[in-house]
Write a protein that holds these residues in place. Structure first.
Motif, PDB file in Angstrom:
ATOM      1  N   PRO A  14       0.830  -1.208   0.000  1.00  0.00           N
ATOM      2  CA  PRO A  14       0.000   0.000   0.000  1.00  0.00           C
ATOM      3  C   PRO A  14       0.868   1.262   0.000  1.00  0.00           C
ATOM      4  N   LEU A  15       0.372   2.290  -0.662  1.00  0.00           N
ATOM      5  CA  LEU A  15       1.158   3.508  -0.824  1.00  0.00           C
ATOM      6  C   LEU A  15       1.566   4.107   0.514  1.00  0.00           C
ATOM      7  N   SER A  16       0.669   4.099   1.474  1.00  0.00           N
ATOM      8  CA  SER A  16       0.990   4.683   2.789  1.00  0.00           C
ATOM      9  C   SER A  16       2.146   3.938   3.446  1.00  0.00           C
ATOM     10  N   ALA A  20       5.839   5.467   4.387  1.00  0.00           N
ATOM     11  CA  ALA A  20       6.343   5.355   5.762  1.00  0.00           C
ATOM     12  C   ALA A  20       7.709   4.673   5.786  1.00  0.00           C
ATOM     13  N   ALA A  21       7.860   3.612   4.995  1.00  0.00           N
ATOM     14  CA  ALA A  21       9.145   2.905   4.960  1.00  0.00           C
ATOM     15  C   ALA A  21      10.236   3.790   4.379  1.00  0.00           C
ATOM     16  N   SER A 104      10.878   2.505  -9.350  1.00  0.00           N
ATOM     17  CA  SER A 104      10.274   1.561  -8.415  1.00  0.00           C
ATOM     18  C   SER A 104       8.764   1.814  -8.322  1.00  0.00           C
ATOM     19  N   PRO A 105       8.021   0.944  -7.626  1.00  0.00           N
ATOM     20  CA  PRO A 105       6.580   1.174  -7.472  1.00  0.00           C
ATOM     21  C   PRO A 105       6.248   2.458  -6.698  1.00  0.00           C
ATOM     22  N   LEU A 106       7.231   3.008  -5.992  1.00  0.00           N
ATOM     23  CA  LEU A 106       6.993   4.241  -5.249  1.00  0.00           C
ATOM     24  C   LEU A 106       6.928   5.414  -6.230  1.00  0.00           C
ATOM     25  N   PRO A 107       5.792   6.101  -6.335  1.00  0.00           N
ATOM     26  CA  PRO A 107       5.697   7.244  -7.257  1.00  0.00           C
ATOM     27  C   PRO A 107       6.690   8.339  -6.880  1.00  0.00           C
ATOM     28  N   ALA A 110       5.550  10.596  -4.227  1.00  0.00           N
ATOM     29  CA  ALA A 110       5.595   9.965  -2.906  1.00  0.00           C
ATOM     30  C   ALA A 110       7.020   9.967  -2.355  1.00  0.00           C
ATOM     31  N   LEU A 111       8.013   9.819  -3.249  1.00  0.00           N
ATOM     32  CA  LEU A 111       9.410   9.895  -2.812  1.00  0.00           C
ATOM     33  C   LEU A 111       9.716  11.283  -2.264  1.00  0.00           C
ATOM     34  N   MET A 112       9.270  12.321  -2.947  1.00  0.00           N
ATOM     35  CA  MET A 112       9.473  13.673  -2.461  1.00  0.00           C
ATOM     36  C   MET A 112       8.721  13.900  -1.146  1.00  0.00           C
TER      37      MET A 112
END
Length: 255
Positions: A14-16, A20-21, A104-107, A110-112
């Motif tokens: 999940p994106l959240s 968090a990770a 990666s799957p992390l947009p 979302a990284l920013m």
């Protein structure tokens, strides 16, 4: 046992959870970096203790720590959100880390976001440490805590946008030199330690428009003088935040 019990189920978390990770990873990397700790913790702490206990700079009739503590808090925000983030992100871009994370799957947004949350976590630790030291030195803050939080959040947004803009447009070595130079210049001319009133009138009007000056003066108005919400300083920080984040979003290069 039914068919498919051991069937793999690949897919992104999940994106959240991913954010968090990544936030936890970014925070650990920041806290393990000795150079970053020098900027974010050691230098602000030494400046607070030195100038609060040694009469070097005229800070007015109040206790020196009452004048210095708000400025040092502003310096802590700048050192983490601008200087530290610009240098770390610049070298991540150079070594291809951002390019790989972007695949990666992390947009990317979302990284920013994770980087920004990491900055906020670090700032909470900074502020807690610096506030404890200031209290030990006799600091007696006043004012509305909500106004302080608003100033710190806007200051973080402004400096974060400027730091990402620098990291995303300049080479890593240029970012390293420019970020440290800006840090030193704003430390001297941003009202952190030396009051802006000590500068010539023509220079004061220009320096007052800098984000570090707006954050320092706004925090000082609230924490030292017990003023209400400093709308003028908040307006300056808001403009810098919009311009910095907008420019970073438009011109940031991932490679």
């Amino acid at each position: 046992m039914t068919a498919g019990t051991f069937t793999p189920k690949p897919g992104a978390a999940p994106l959240s959870r991913m954010i968090a990770a990544q936030t936890a990873l970014e925070t650990r990397m920041l806290l393990r970096n000795g150079e970053q700790l020098l900027l974010t913790v050691i230098i602000p702490t030494l400046l607070l203790v030195l100038f609060s206990t040694v009469d070097i700079v005229e800070t007015g009739e109040d206790a020196a720590v009452d004048f210095l503590a708000p400025g040092i808090l502003a310096l802590a925000v700048m050192s983490t959100a601008f200087t530290g983030q610009a240098i770390a992100t610049g070298f991540e871009r150079r070594y291809g880390v951002l390019k790989r994370l972007g695949a990666s799957p992390l947009p990317r947004w979302a990284l920013m976001s994770a980087k920004t949350l990491s900055v906020l976590v670090t700032e909470v630790l900074q502020i807690a440490l610096l506030a404890a030291i200031a209290f030990a030195l006799g600091w007696s803050p006043q004012g509305n805590p909500l106004a302080v939080v608003l100033l710190l959040v806007l200051g973080t947004a402004a400096f974060s946008g400027l730091g990402l803009l620098m990291a995303g447009t300049l080479k890593a070595e240029a970012t390293l030199a420019a970020a440290n130079l800006v840090f030193l210049l704003l430390l001297v001319g941003g009202g952190v330690i030396v009051p802006l009133e000590k500068f010539p009138d023509a220079v004061q009007s220009v320096l007052a428009l800098l984000p570090i000056a707006a954050l320092s003066d706004g925090l000082r108005d609230v924490l030292q003088h017990g003023s209400g919400i400093p709308w003028g300083d908040i307006g300056i920080l808001a403009v810098w935040a919009v311009l910095g984040l907008g420019a970073a979003a438009k011109f940031f290069r991932w490679e």
